[in-house]
Design a protein around this motif. Structure first.
Motif, mmCIF file in Angstrom:
data_model
loop_
_atom_site.group_PDB
_atom_site.id
_atom_site.type_symbol
_atom_site.label_atom_id
_atom_site.label_comp_id
_atom_site.label_asym_id
_atom_site.label_seq_id
_atom_site.Cartn_x
_atom_site.Cartn_y
_atom_site.Cartn_z
ATOM 1 N N MET A 1 0.846 -1.200 0.000
ATOM 2 C CA MET A 1 0.000 0.000 0.000
ATOM 3 C C MET A 1 0.875 1.242 0.000
ATOM 4 S SD MET A 1 -2.968 1.161 2.686
ATOM 5 C CE MET A 1 -1.841 1.186 4.065
ATOM 6 N N ARG A 2 0.546 2.171 -0.863
ATOM 7 C CA ARG A 2 1.256 3.453 -0.925
ATOM 8 C C ARG A 2 0.235 4.584 -0.848
ATOM 9 N NH1 ARG A 2 6.135 4.395 -4.964
ATOM 10 N NH2 ARG A 2 7.131 3.370 -3.198
ATOM 11 N N LEU A 3 0.454 5.493 0.102
ATOM 12 C CA LEU A 3 -0.432 6.630 0.317
ATOM 13 C C LEU A 3 0.285 7.924 -0.035
ATOM 14 C CD1 LEU A 3 -1.610 5.766 3.944
ATOM 15 C CD2 LEU A 3 -2.703 5.066 1.809
ATOM 16 N N ALA A 4 -0.455 8.871 -0.573
ATOM 17 C CA ALA A 4 0.033 10.240 -0.712
ATOM 18 C C ALA A 4 -0.663 11.085 0.344
ATOM 19 C CB ALA A 4 -0.261 10.785 -2.105
ATOM 20 N N VAL A 5 0.118 11.716 1.205
ATOM 21 C CA VAL A 5 -0.425 12.573 2.258
ATOM 22 C C VAL A 5 -0.031 14.007 1.911
ATOM 23 C CG1 VAL A 5 -0.651 12.948 4.732
ATOM 24 C CG2 VAL A 5 -0.028 10.673 3.876
ATOM 25 N N LEU A 6 -1.029 14.852 1.659
ATOM 26 C CA LEU A 6 -0.766 16.213 1.225
ATOM 27 C C LEU A 6 -1.595 17.185 2.035
ATOM 28 C CD1 LEU A 6 -2.892 16.799 -1.898
ATOM 29 C CD2 LEU A 6 -2.156 14.485 -1.422
ATOM 30 N N ALA A 7 -1.089 18.397 2.160
ATOM 31 C CA ALA A 7 -1.754 19.379 3.022
ATOM 32 C C ALA A 7 -1.335 20.785 2.624
ATOM 33 C CB ALA A 7 -1.399 19.124 4.489
ATOM 34 N N ASP A 8 -1.985 21.758 3.259
ATOM 35 C CA ASP A 8 -1.643 23.165 3.056
ATOM 36 C C ASP A 8 -1.600 23.521 1.576
ATOM 37 O OD1 ASP A 8 -1.183 24.135 5.887
ATOM 38 O OD2 ASP A 8 0.108 22.379 5.833
ATOM 39 N N ILE A 9 -2.685 23.165 0.902
ATOM 40 C CA ILE A 9 -2.844 23.510 -0.518
ATOM 41 C C ILE A 9 -3.155 24.992 -0.640
ATOM 42 C CG2 ILE A 9 -4.098 22.969 -2.631
ATOM 43 C CD1 ILE A 9 -4.841 20.267 -1.143
ATOM 44 N N HIS A 10 -3.932 25.507 0.276
ATOM 45 C CA HIS A 10 -4.215 26.932 0.399
ATOM 46 C C HIS A 10 -4.629 27.585 -0.908
ATOM 47 C CE1 HIS A 10 -3.430 27.505 4.601
ATOM 48 N NE2 HIS A 10 -2.255 26.914 4.521
ATOM 49 N N GLY A 11 -5.613 26.957 -1.561
ATOM 50 C CA GLY A 11 -6.195 27.597 -2.734
ATOM 51 C C GLY A 11 -5.229 27.800 -3.883
ATOM 52 N N ASN A 12 -4.308 26.855 -4.088
ATOM 53 C CA ASN A 12 -3.344 26.933 -5.190
ATOM 54 C C ASN A 12 -3.574 25.722 -6.088
ATOM 55 O OD1 ASN A 12 -1.092 26.846 -6.880
ATOM 56 N ND2 ASN A 12 0.323 27.570 -5.301
ATOM 57 N N ALA A 13 -4.384 25.915 -7.128
ATOM 58 C CA ALA A 13 -4.795 24.797 -7.976
ATOM 59 C C ALA A 13 -3.649 24.245 -8.804
ATOM 60 C CB ALA A 13 -5.939 25.240 -8.892
ATOM 61 N N ASP A 14 -2.726 25.083 -9.248
ATOM 62 C CA ASP A 14 -1.616 24.607 -10.067
ATOM 63 C C ASP A 14 -0.699 23.693 -9.265
ATOM 64 O OD1 ASP A 14 -2.629 26.138 -12.131
ATOM 65 O OD2 ASP A 14 -1.315 27.833 -11.727
ATOM 66 N N ALA A 15 -0.419 24.067 -8.015
ATOM 67 C CA ALA A 15 0.414 23.230 -7.167
ATOM 68 C C ALA A 15 -0.281 21.898 -6.884
ATOM 69 C CB ALA A 15 0.726 23.949 -5.857
ATOM 70 N N LEU A 16 -1.597 21.943 -6.644
ATOM 71 C CA LEU A 16 -2.330 20.699 -6.395
ATOM 72 C C LEU A 16 -2.270 19.780 -7.606
ATOM 73 C CD1 LEU A 16 -4.220 18.869 -4.773
ATOM 74 C CD2 LEU A 16 -6.137 20.185 -5.703
ATOM 75 N N LEU A 200 4.946 10.738 0.624
ATOM 76 C CA LEU A 200 4.547 9.396 0.213
ATOM 77 C C LEU A 200 4.833 8.445 1.370
ATOM 78 C CD1 LEU A 200 5.851 8.908 -3.445
ATOM 79 C CD2 LEU A 200 3.461 8.913 -2.709
ATOM 80 N N LEU A 201 3.851 7.635 1.729
ATOM 81 C CA LEU A 201 3.999 6.683 2.816
ATOM 82 C C LEU A 201 3.680 5.294 2.274
ATOM 83 C CD1 LEU A 201 4.562 6.628 5.917
ATOM 84 C CD2 LEU A 201 2.082 6.586 6.226
ATOM 85 N N THR A 202 4.676 4.409 2.353
ATOM 86 C CA THR A 202 4.564 3.092 1.737
ATOM 87 C C THR A 202 4.704 2.006 2.792
ATOM 88 O OG1 THR A 202 5.588 3.982 -0.270
ATOM 89 C CG2 THR A 202 5.459 1.584 -0.079
ATOM 90 N N ALA A 203 3.786 1.050 2.776
ATOM 91 C CA ALA A 203 3.877 -0.116 3.657
ATOM 92 C C ALA A 203 4.819 -1.132 3.024
ATOM 93 C CB ALA A 203 2.494 -0.726 3.857
ATOM 94 N N THR A 204 5.875 -1.513 3.752
ATOM 95 C CA THR A 204 6.829 -2.509 3.282
ATOM 96 C C THR A 204 6.981 -3.583 4.356
ATOM 97 O OG1 THR A 204 8.883 -1.643 4.248
ATOM 98 C CG2 THR A 204 8.077 -0.568 2.239
ATOM 99 N N PRO A 205 7.552 -4.735 4.016
ATOM 100 C CA PRO A 205 7.768 -5.774 5.033
ATOM 101 C C PRO A 205 8.671 -5.308 6.172
ATOM 102 C CG PRO A 205 7.953 -6.693 2.830
ATOM 103 C CD PRO A 205 7.867 -5.207 2.658
ATOM 104 N N GLN A 206 9.494 -4.294 5.928
ATOM 105 C CA GLN A 206 10.404 -3.784 6.944
ATOM 106 C C GLN A 206 9.787 -2.664 7.784
ATOM 107 O OE1 GLN A 206 11.427 -4.059 3.531
ATOM 108 N NE2 GLN A 206 12.047 -6.144 4.104
ATOM 109 N N GLY A 207 8.608 -2.222 7.410
ATOM 110 C CA GLY A 207 7.956 -1.137 8.137
ATOM 111 C C GLY A 207 7.508 -0.039 7.187
ATOM 112 N N TRP A 208 7.061 1.064 7.763
ATOM 113 C CA TRP A 208 6.620 2.200 6.955
ATOM 114 C C TRP A 208 7.828 2.905 6.335
ATOM 115 C CZ3 TRP A 208 1.790 2.402 5.644
ATOM 116 C CH2 TRP A 208 0.804 1.921 6.507
#
Length: 284
Positions: A1-16, A200-208
């Motif tokens: 499993m791989r997650l993208a964790v994003l924040a503080d977009i603050h109304g910037n559509a191009d960056a998003l 990016l947060l990825t689950a691996t056999p060795q941990g996160w």
């Protein structure tokens, strides 16, 4: 499993858009938006609509997501004199934009924090600030006893990973055996690096496995929309928010703190005075 964790977009559509493309190319299967989708930039409506149209997104509540709703309802949780202070013109403008689009109250249902449990791996907790308050900073500078208190709650299994945002600065550190991560900011980094930042947060056999990403994008579009949207006509705070995109530095918070200490009003004159005293922050 791989997650993208994003924040503080603050109304910037191009960056998003740049981050969403990069997350897809990196194989992210799920998005977690860790607060502060809106406010500051000119694109709050577009950014929120873009994320709500997706089926793979989970949200947590950020202070700016909450602020716009509280502002529009003239909540008693905000100082009464803010509502008559022209410095808050940009906030009023963003709240009106979201209200007209029917999106202002969407974040009211977002939780303060999320837990992530994956078999065989450490439990993860993520919040815009911390689970206790969305304005509490989480970083390598957090007090060790505070980290211990967040990671070890009475009656709960311990958390091995704590993820925050809010400070607009990416962090990858270990304190008291707990992995501390901060996503950095998509739309308004405070590191001097203008690239859109996320985790990016990825689950691996060795941990996160945590990877902090920084994605280049063309800022000319969002800077132009500061002008063409009408946002810049709302007053000083909009100018400061634009300058933060230009400099990739924190300007609003230190200016606010400086005026508070000096007992000064927040005006164009004191903003110019602040920049004279802090030439390293001067936009180019």
């Amino acid at each position: 499993m791989r997650l993208a964790v994003l924040a503080d977009i603050h109304g910037n559509a191009d960056a998003l858009r740049a981050v969403l493309r990069d997350a897809r190319n990196q194989g992210a299967e799920r998005l977690i938006v860790n607060g502060d989708v809106v406010n500051r930039g000119p694109d709050s409506v577009e950014v929120l609509r873009t994320l709500l149209e997706r089926t793979d997104v989970t949200f947590t509540l950020g202070n700016h997501d909450d602020l716009l709703r509280l502002w529009h309802t003239r909540s008693a949780n905000l100082p009464a004199d803010w509502f008559t202070d022209p410095f808050w013109g940009a906030t009023a403008w963003s709240a009106e934009q979201l209200d007209h689009a029917g999106l202002l109250h969407v974040p009211a249902s977002w939780p303060m924090f999320l837990d992530l449990h994956q078999a065989g791996l450490s439990a993860v907790q993520m919040a815009h600030g911390t689970r206790d308050h969305y304005r509490e900073s989480l970083s390598d500078r957090s007090a060790p006893d505070r980290i211990a208190a967040l990671a070890h709650r009475p009656g709960e299994a311990p958390y091995g990973v704590l993820i925050g945002s809010h400070i607009h600065r990416p962090v990858h550190a270990t304190l008291n055996g707990v992995l501390i991560l901060n996503t950095g900011a998509v739309g308004a980094p405070a590191t001097g690096d203008p690239r859109a930042q996320y985790l990016l947060l990825t689950a691996t056999p060795q941990g996160w496995e945590a990877t902090l990403r920084a994605v280049p994008y063309d800022r000319r579009g969002v800077l132009r929309r500061f002008e063409t949207s009408g946002l810049m006509r709302t007053g000083l705070s909009a100018h400061i928010f634009r300058d933060e995109v230009v400099t990739a530095r924190s300007l609003y918070t230190p200016y606010w703190a400086w005026t508070e200490r000096a007992g000064l009003p927040r005006t164009h004159a004191t903003w110019a005075q602040f920049l004279r005293q802090h030439p390293d922050l001067e936009p180019v």
